[in-house]
Design a protein around this motif. Structure first.
Motif, PDB file in Angstrom:
ATOM      1  N   HIS A 160       0.721  -1.388   0.152  1.00 58.51           N
ATOM      2  CA  HIS A 160      -0.076  -0.034   0.108  1.00 58.51           C
ATOM      3  C   HIS A 160       0.789   1.061  -0.053  1.00 58.51           C
ATOM      4  O   HIS A 160       1.878   1.104   0.604  1.00 58.51           O
ATOM      5  CB  HIS A 160      -1.107  -0.007   1.420  1.00 58.51           C
ATOM      6  N   PRO A 161       0.452   2.273  -0.726  1.00 57.51           N
ATOM      7  CA  PRO A 161       1.412   3.623  -0.627  1.00 57.51           C
ATOM      8  C   PRO A 161       1.614   3.966   1.012  1.00 57.51           C
ATOM      9  O   PRO A 161       3.029   4.415   0.917  1.00 57.51           O
ATOM     10  CB  PRO A 161       0.388   4.713  -1.059  1.00 57.51           C
ATOM     11  N   ASN A 162       0.869   3.653   1.922  1.00 52.53           N
ATOM     12  CA  ASN A 162       1.226   4.045   3.058  1.00 52.53           C
ATOM     13  C   ASN A 162       2.551   3.388   3.602  1.00 52.53           C
ATOM     14  O   ASN A 162       3.587   3.703   4.495  1.00 52.53           O
ATOM     15  CB  ASN A 162       0.287   3.682   4.013  1.00 52.53           C
ATOM     16  N   ASP A 163       2.870   2.163   2.879  1.00 52.67           N
ATOM     17  CA  ASP A 163       4.243   1.297   3.389  1.00 52.67           C
ATOM     18  C   ASP A 163       5.344   1.853   2.804  1.00 52.67           C
ATOM     19  O   ASP A 163       6.231   1.335   3.312  1.00 52.67           O
ATOM     20  CB  ASP A 163       3.884  -0.102   2.781  1.00 52.67           C
ATOM     21  N   LEU A 164       5.165   2.955   2.228  1.00 54.70           N
ATOM     22  CA  LEU A 164       6.473   3.546   1.643  1.00 54.70           C
ATOM     23  C   LEU A 164       7.373   4.387   2.686  1.00 54.70           C
ATOM     24  O   LEU A 164       8.578   4.503   2.735  1.00 54.70           O
ATOM     25  CB  LEU A 164       6.195   4.660   0.387  1.00 54.70           C
ATOM     26  N   MET A 165       6.558   4.580   3.988  1.00 50.37           N
ATOM     27  CA  MET A 165       7.214   5.044   4.907  1.00 50.37           C
ATOM     28  C   MET A 165       8.261   4.228   5.598  1.00 50.37           C
ATOM     29  O   MET A 165       9.376   4.728   5.944  1.00 50.37           O
ATOM     30  CB  MET A 165       6.332   5.669   6.022  1.00 50.37           C
ATOM     31  N   GLY A 166       8.348   2.874   5.301  1.00 52.20           N
ATOM     32  CA  GLY A 166       9.358   1.860   5.566  1.00 52.20           C
ATOM     33  C   GLY A 166      10.454   1.769   4.826  1.00 52.20           C
ATOM     34  O   GLY A 166      11.277   0.828   5.004  1.00 52.20           O
ATOM     35  N   HIS A 167      10.311   2.367   3.858  1.00 55.30           N
ATOM     36  CA  HIS A 167      11.350   2.138   2.469  1.00 55.30           C
ATOM     37  C   HIS A 167      12.118   3.167   2.376  1.00 55.30           C
ATOM     38  O   HIS A 167      11.912   4.597   2.513  1.00 55.30           O
ATOM     39  CB  HIS A 167      10.512   1.724   1.270  1.00 55.30           C
ATOM     40  N   LYS A 168      13.492   3.077   1.744  1.00 57.44           N
ATOM     41  CA  LYS A 168      14.317   3.972   1.087  1.00 57.44           C
ATOM     42  C   LYS A 168      13.380   4.453  -0.243  1.00 57.44           C
ATOM     43  O   LYS A 168      13.258   3.801  -1.136  1.00 57.44           O
ATOM     44  CB  LYS A 168      15.564   3.637   0.791  1.00 57.44           C
ATOM     45  N   THR A 169      13.507   6.115  -0.504  1.00 59.04           N
ATOM     46  CA  THR A 169      12.790   6.423  -1.673  1.00 59.04           C
ATOM     47  C   THR A 169      13.703   7.529  -2.268  1.00 59.04           C
ATOM     48  O   THR A 169      14.753   8.009  -1.612  1.00 59.04           O
ATOM     49  CB  THR A 169      11.682   7.025  -1.354  1.00 59.04           C
ATOM     50  N   VAL A 170      13.678   7.418  -3.582  1.00 60.28           N
ATOM     51  CA  VAL A 170      14.235   8.579  -4.373  1.00 60.28           C
ATOM     52  C   VAL A 170      13.543   9.609  -5.025  1.00 60.28           C
ATOM     53  O   VAL A 170      12.423   9.028  -5.492  1.00 60.28           O
ATOM     54  CB  VAL A 170      15.375   7.820  -5.490  1.00 60.28           C
ATOM     55  N   ASN A 171      13.546  10.862  -4.868  1.00 58.24           N
ATOM     56  CA  ASN A 171      12.546  11.851  -5.267  1.00 58.24           C
ATOM     57  C   ASN A 171      12.866  12.790  -6.066  1.00 58.24           C
ATOM     58  O   ASN A 171      14.381  12.907  -6.179  1.00 58.24           O
ATOM     59  CB  ASN A 171      11.722  12.634  -4.062  1.00 58.24           C
ATOM     60  N   LEU A 172      12.215  13.495  -6.967  1.00 59.93           N
ATOM     61  CA  LEU A 172      12.404  14.709  -7.813  1.00 59.93           C
ATOM     62  C   LEU A 172      12.362  15.888  -7.425  1.00 59.93           C
ATOM     63  O   LEU A 172      11.418  16.012  -6.750  1.00 59.93           O
ATOM     64  CB  LEU A 172      11.984  14.252  -9.318  1.00 59.93           C
ATOM     65  N   ARG A 173      13.290  16.870  -7.432  1.00 62.55           N
ATOM     66  CA  ARG A 173      13.166  18.248  -7.195  1.00 62.55           C
ATOM     67  C   ARG A 173      13.125  19.027  -8.449  1.00 62.55           C
ATOM     68  O   ARG A 173      13.878  18.723  -9.318  1.00 62.55           O
ATOM     69  CB  ARG A 173      14.324  18.842  -6.365  1.00 62.55           C
ATOM     70  N   TYR A 174      12.142  19.699  -8.941  1.00 58.91           N
ATOM     71  CA  TYR A 174      11.901  20.527  -9.982  1.00 58.91           C
ATOM     72  C   TYR A 174      13.028  21.466 -10.215  1.00 58.91           C
ATOM     73  O   TYR A 174      13.037  22.381  -9.260  1.00 58.91           O
ATOM     74  CB  TYR A 174      10.347  21.121 -10.025  1.00 58.91           C
ATOM     75  N   GLN A 175      13.440  21.572 -11.190  1.00 57.80           N
ATOM     76  CA  GLN A 175      14.520  22.674 -11.341  1.00 57.80           C
ATOM     77  C   GLN A 175      13.889  24.223 -11.518  1.00 57.80           C
ATOM     78  O   GLN A 175      14.813  25.068 -10.984  1.00 57.80           O
ATOM     79  CB  GLN A 175      15.375  22.444 -12.543  1.00 57.80           C
ATOM     80  N   ASN A 176      12.874  24.246 -12.167  1.00 57.68           N
ATOM     81  CA  ASN A 176      12.297  25.476 -12.389  1.00 57.68           C
ATOM     82  C   ASN A 176      11.657  26.133 -11.080  1.00 57.68           C
ATOM     83  O   ASN A 176      11.596  27.272 -10.833  1.00 57.68           O
ATOM     84  CB  ASN A 176      11.492  25.722 -13.378  1.00 57.68           C
ATOM     85  N   THR A 177      11.206  25.421 -10.077  1.00 58.45           N
ATOM     86  CA  THR A 177      10.534  25.811  -9.001  1.00 58.45           C
ATOM     87  C   THR A 177      11.307  25.538  -7.339  1.00 58.45           C
ATOM     88  O   THR A 177      11.142  26.053  -6.477  1.00 58.45           O
ATOM     89  CB  THR A 177       8.928  25.286  -8.767  1.00 58.45           C
ATOM     90  N   GLY A 178      11.972  24.512  -7.609  1.00 62.30           N
ATOM     91  CA  GLY A 178      12.771  24.037  -6.354  1.00 62.30           C
ATOM     92  C   GLY A 178      11.906  23.108  -5.516  1.00 62.30           C
ATOM     93  O   GLY A 178      12.100  22.740  -4.337  1.00 62.30           O
ATOM     94  N   GLN A 179      10.667  22.799  -5.889  1.00 63.26           N
ATOM     95  CA  GLN A 179       9.743  22.051  -5.272  1.00 63.26           C
ATOM     96  C   GLN A 179       9.754  20.414  -5.246  1.00 63.26           C
ATOM     97  O   GLN A 179      10.229  20.284  -6.459  1.00 63.26           O
ATOM     98  CB  GLN A 179       8.348  22.439  -5.374  1.00 63.26           C
ATOM     99  N   LEU A 180       9.567  19.735  -4.474  1.00 64.10           N
ATOM    100  CA  LEU A 180       9.563  18.218  -4.358  1.00 64.10           C
ATOM    101  C   LEU A 180       8.305  17.848  -5.226  1.00 64.10           C
ATOM    102  O   LEU A 180       7.122  18.016  -4.874  1.00 64.10           O
ATOM    103  CB  LEU A 180       9.572  17.564  -3.116  1.00 64.10           C
ATOM    104  N   PHE A 181       8.570  16.600  -5.737  1.00 63.33           N
ATOM    105  CA  PHE A 181       7.491  15.956  -6.668  1.00 63.33           C
ATOM    106  C   PHE A 181       6.511  15.216  -5.541  1.00 63.33           C
ATOM    107  O   PHE A 181       7.309  14.479  -4.675  1.00 63.33           O
ATOM    108  CB  PHE A 181       8.059  15.056  -7.429  1.00 63.33           C
ATOM    109  N   ARG A 182       5.404  15.405  -5.660  1.00 65.24           N
ATOM    110  CA  ARG A 182       4.177  14.733  -4.746  1.00 65.24           C
ATOM    111  C   ARG A 182       3.876  13.784  -5.517  1.00 65.24           C
ATOM    112  O   ARG A 182       3.365  13.610  -6.655  1.00 65.24           O
ATOM    113  CB  ARG A 182       3.281  15.709  -4.368  1.00 65.24           C
ATOM    114  N   TRP A 183       3.976  12.393  -4.879  1.00 63.97           N
ATOM    115  CA  TRP A 183       3.649  11.071  -5.735  1.00 63.97           C
ATOM    116  C   TRP A 183       2.064  11.037  -5.797  1.00 63.97           C
ATOM    117  O   TRP A 183       1.465  10.600  -4.547  1.00 63.97           O
ATOM    118  CB  TRP A 183       4.369  10.010  -5.097  1.00 63.97           C
ATOM    119  N   PRO A 184       1.563  10.798  -6.857  1.00 62.30           N
ATOM    120  CA  PRO A 184       0.167  10.600  -6.854  1.00 62.30           C
ATOM    121  C   PRO A 184      -0.241   8.984  -7.095  1.00 62.30           C
ATOM    122  O   PRO A 184       0.465   8.172  -7.390  1.00 62.30           O
ATOM    123  CB  PRO A 184      -0.106  11.259  -8.465  1.00 62.30           C
ATOM    124  N   PHE A 185      -1.375   8.655  -6.258  1.00 63.96           N
ATOM    125  CA  PHE A 185      -1.827   7.272  -6.203  1.00 63.96           C
ATOM    126  C   PHE A 185      -3.321   7.245  -6.466  1.00 63.96           C
ATOM    127  O   PHE A 185      -3.984   8.287  -6.073  1.00 63.96           O
ATOM    128  CB  PHE A 185      -1.413   6.589  -4.915  1.00 63.96           C
TER     129      PHE A 185
END
Length: 300
Positions: free
Chosen positions: A186-211
């Motif tokens: 389940h997406p909630n299980d991601l809290m127990g995992h290592k993750t790699v995320n994207l930061r947008y170059q033009n805004t500096g904001q982190l990508f929010r993962w959709p489910f």
């Protein structure tokens, strides 16, 4: 120096050819959408210039004279050459050729456009491709771009557009990473995992993962131990075993096919329909633009 043939004489030749073929001034006039008197006057002027009688006229028929028959064959040959020239010009206008300038982001250019270019160039060898990859949104008019392929919702503009194929947003990880820990259910299980995320170059904001959860779309912002500012680096990192990352299916599919990545949380993936090809109204009739759009749409 030979006298050049004038416009009036050309119209006379056309009238003569049509009247000789159809057997009457009325029929010739109807086919050329002019009056019978205009046909008659054009042929009379031609006869006066040539010094020959082209038709033996009676009240009921219009018959070519011996001189008229010989000249009629020559005129038909001349007009056939003119028709061939016109058809050649039409084919040249319709044949894709020249340099086609295409703009796209790096991921779309790498995964969607580059793979279809070889076949397109084989079909249309007279077209040269100038592919420009940038995350910056280029002005098609100012940058002289023929086609742009963009991901995201379109702003209101005077550009023409066509949606391309849909794609999925989903999670992936390498077999090596999954050998060390159980995959999330389940997406909630991601809290127990290592993750790699994207930061947008033009805004500096982190990508929010959709489910897609329970019939609605939610977003999760994972607490990632690795953050990068290019989607290709997200893929490279998770392929190397850095953890779980989210990517588009058109970017990840080749890695999945080569068994370098495994799709995760497939019951929760989100489908998107926001990849579009755009072009300016002034490019509508460009044969190379039409051909590439058809090729791109057909492929996807």
């Amino acid at each position: 120096m030979k006298e050049q043939i004038g416009f009036e004489r050309l119209t006379g030749l056309i009238a003569f050819a049509r009247a000789g073929a159809l057997g009457s001034y009325t029929a010739a006039a109807r086919s050329l959408t002019v009056s019978p008197s205009a046909i008659s006057k054009s042929i009379q002027r031609l006869e006066n210039h040539l010094g020959v009688t082209l038709f033996a006229r009676t009240t009921r028929s219009l018959v070519l004279t011996a001189e008229g028959r010989e000249l009629h064959e020559r005129v038909l040959q001349l007009l056939q050459v003119a028709e061939d020239i016109e058809q050649l010009a039409k084919r040249k206008r319709a044949e894709p050729a020249g340099t086609l300038r295409i703009s796209a982001s790096y991921p779309i250019g790498l995964h969607m456009i580059a793979p279809v270019i070889p076949q397109f160039c084989t079909i249309y060898p007279n077209v040269k491709i100038d592919l420009r990859l940038s995350d910056r949104v280029l002005s098609l008019v100012d940058e002289n771009i023929d086609i742009a392929v963009r991901l995201g919702d379109l702003a209101d503009s005077n550009l023409l557009s066509r949606r391309l194929s849909s794609y999925r947003m989903g999670c992936y990880a390498s077999p090596e990473y999954l050998a060390q820990c159980a995959p999330p259910k389940h997406p909630n299980d991601l809290m127990g995992h290592k993750t790699v995320n994207l930061r947008y170059q033009n805004t500096g904001q982190l990508f929010r993962w959709p489910f897609q959860v329970g019939g609605r779309e939610i977003e999760i912002l994972p607490s990632s131990n690795v953050v990068v500012d290019a989607s290709e680096v997200v893929l490279a990192s998770i392929v190397a075993g850095a953890g779980i990352g989210m990517a588009t299916s058109f970017m990840a599919d080749s890695w999945v096919k080569n068994e370098k990545l495994v799709p995760l949380l497939t019951d929760f993936t989100v489908e998107r329909h926001n990849i579009s090809a755009l072009w300016h109204e002034s490019r509508r009739s460009n044969p190379a633009v039409r051909a590439f759009l058809d090729h791109l749409i057909g492929h996807f």
